[in-house]
Write an enzyme that holds these catalytic residues in place. Structure first.
Site, PDB file in Angstrom:
ATOM      1  N   GLY A 180       0.818  -1.207   0.000  1.00 41.08           N
ATOM      2  CA  GLY A 180       0.000   0.000   0.000  1.00 41.08           C
ATOM      3  C   GLY A 180       0.851   1.255   0.000  1.00 41.08           C
ATOM      4  N   ASP A 210       0.253   4.066   1.269  1.00 41.21           N
ATOM      5  CA  ASP A 210       0.281   4.723   2.572  1.00 41.21           C
ATOM      6  C   ASP A 210       1.417   4.175   3.434  1.00 41.21           C
ATOM      7  OD1 ASP A 210      -1.065   2.294   2.594  1.00 41.21           O
ATOM      8  OD2 ASP A 210      -2.531   2.895   4.104  1.00 41.21           O
ATOM      9  N   ARG A 211       1.635   2.865   3.374  1.00 43.74           N
ATOM     10  CA  ARG A 211       2.724   2.261   4.142  1.00 43.74           C
ATOM     11  C   ARG A 211       4.086   2.764   3.652  1.00 43.74           C
ATOM     12  NH1 ARG A 211       2.039  -3.980   3.650  1.00 43.74           N
ATOM     13  NH2 ARG A 211       3.711  -3.975   5.228  1.00 43.74           N
ATOM     14  N   ASP A 260       0.739   2.741  11.775  1.00 43.85           N
ATOM     15  CA  ASP A 260      -0.322   3.553  11.174  1.00 43.85           C
ATOM     16  C   ASP A 260      -1.659   2.947  11.568  1.00 43.85           C
ATOM     17  OD1 ASP A 260      -2.041   5.049   9.635  1.00 43.85           O
ATOM     18  OD2 ASP A 260      -0.875   4.881   7.793  1.00 43.85           O
ATOM     19  N   THR A 319      -7.889   2.344   9.058  1.00 45.29           N
ATOM     20  CA  THR A 319      -8.849   1.266   8.826  1.00 45.29           C
ATOM     21  C   THR A 319      -8.206  -0.068   9.162  1.00 45.29           C
ATOM     22  OG1 THR A 319      -9.821   2.575   7.046  1.00 45.29           O
ATOM     23  CG2 THR A 319     -10.395   0.242   7.133  1.00 45.29           C
ATOM     24  N   THR A 369     -19.094  -5.742  30.828  1.00 48.15           N
ATOM     25  CA  THR A 369     -18.905  -6.274  29.476  1.00 48.15           C
ATOM     26  C   THR A 369     -18.378  -5.214  28.520  1.00 48.15           C
ATOM     27  OG1 THR A 369     -20.672  -7.892  29.807  1.00 48.15           O
ATOM     28  CG2 THR A 369     -20.052  -7.415  27.534  1.00 48.15           C
TER      29      THR A 369
END
Length: 275
Positions: free
Chosen positions: A104, A106-107, A135, A138, A195
């Protein structure tokens, strides 16, 4: 000039000067999410109302946010603007993995920006100290800038919202966690007493545990740069998993900084010329 980071759930934009760029001059203009009203001619005119001169837009598309409709509208309103879509070949870093074209953008951009960050802070670390880049978007990715300054690969893990949705889908008795609230550090307490808190603690401790494990695999005692939409949440609690606070740095717009740095390098090499 504009840097545009097109993700899956967010669109990030930043304005930066056309020459003499440094990361500190990056001006983040807007962060849009899928629920925002955007993309109309009226909206774009208002958004760009103070910018009369032609602009170049450097675009890194790493997700499914519908940028194309916006680009079409900008191009119609501003016919002298140019749109440059980046690929992995544009990023001036050695990509030391099996299939560079599959990584990707972005990476790659975040690790390239990390290489510039390392140069700026070289007096604080031994020469060639590896750097981890987490990062938290999402997906949660943790990648390494190697001793040689290469992109060395990393891991991909579900992001906090993806984990929250998966957890809530296991049983109707499990709540859907509001990930915006996870920066409240009481969620890190173990054992949780109800919970909701148990689910919240599981999400945040799980994500931070992944980062810590990558840190340990890398030999420890190296800086970690944290970025992404959930970066503040991860940064708030990462020292709770035995990583020294002085090694952890929040860089909220690392991908945008990488895009802008790539653009500046291309202009310095006169690849695009002048408008």
């Amino acid at each position: 000039m504009f840097a545009v980071d097109v993700g899956n759930t967010r669109l990030k934009t930043a304005f930066f000067p056309p020459s003499g760029f440094c990361v500190n001059e990056l001006v983040v203009r807007d962060v849009f999410t899928r629920c925002d009203h955007w993309g109309s001619e009226k909206h774009i005119k208002f958004w760009l109302r103070h910018i009369e001169e032609p602009q170049d837009w450097f675009i890194a598309k790493t997700g499914q946010f519908p940028w194309e409709k916006w680009q079409e509208c900008i191009a119609e309103l501003r016919p002298k603007d140019r749109f440059i879509h980046l690929s992995y070949k544009d990023i001036p870093i050695v990509i030391d993995v099996k299939n560079p074209e599959e990584v990707g953008l972005d990476r790659l951009l975040a690790v390239y920006a990390a290489s510039l960050w390392r140069k700026e802070h070289e007096e604080r670390f031994a020469e060639g100290t590896p750097v981890l880049v987490a990062d938290a978007g999402t997906a949660l990715t943790v990648d390494v800038l190697t001793v040689e300054g290469h992109f060395g690969g990393g891991i991909i893990f579900p992001g906090l919202n993806a984990l929250a949705e998966a957890l809530a889908g296991i049983s109707p008795r499990l709540p859907k966690i509001d990930c915006q609230s996870l920066s409240d550090l009481y969620y890190l307490l173990f054992p949780a007493r109800d919970t909701y808190d148990a689910c919240a603690a599981g999400l945040i401790l799980g994500a931070m545990g992944v980062i810590r494990q990558c840190y340990e695999f890398s030999g420890g005692n190296i800086p970690i740069l944290i970025t992404g939409g959930d970066g503040n949440t991860i940064y708030s609690g990462i020292t709770y998993v035995d990583i020294p606070e002085e090694l952890v740095h929040l860089e909220e717009h690392l991908v945008l900084s990488g895009i802008a740095a790539v653009a500046e390098k291309k202009y310095s090499e006169k690849e695009f010329g002048n408008l």
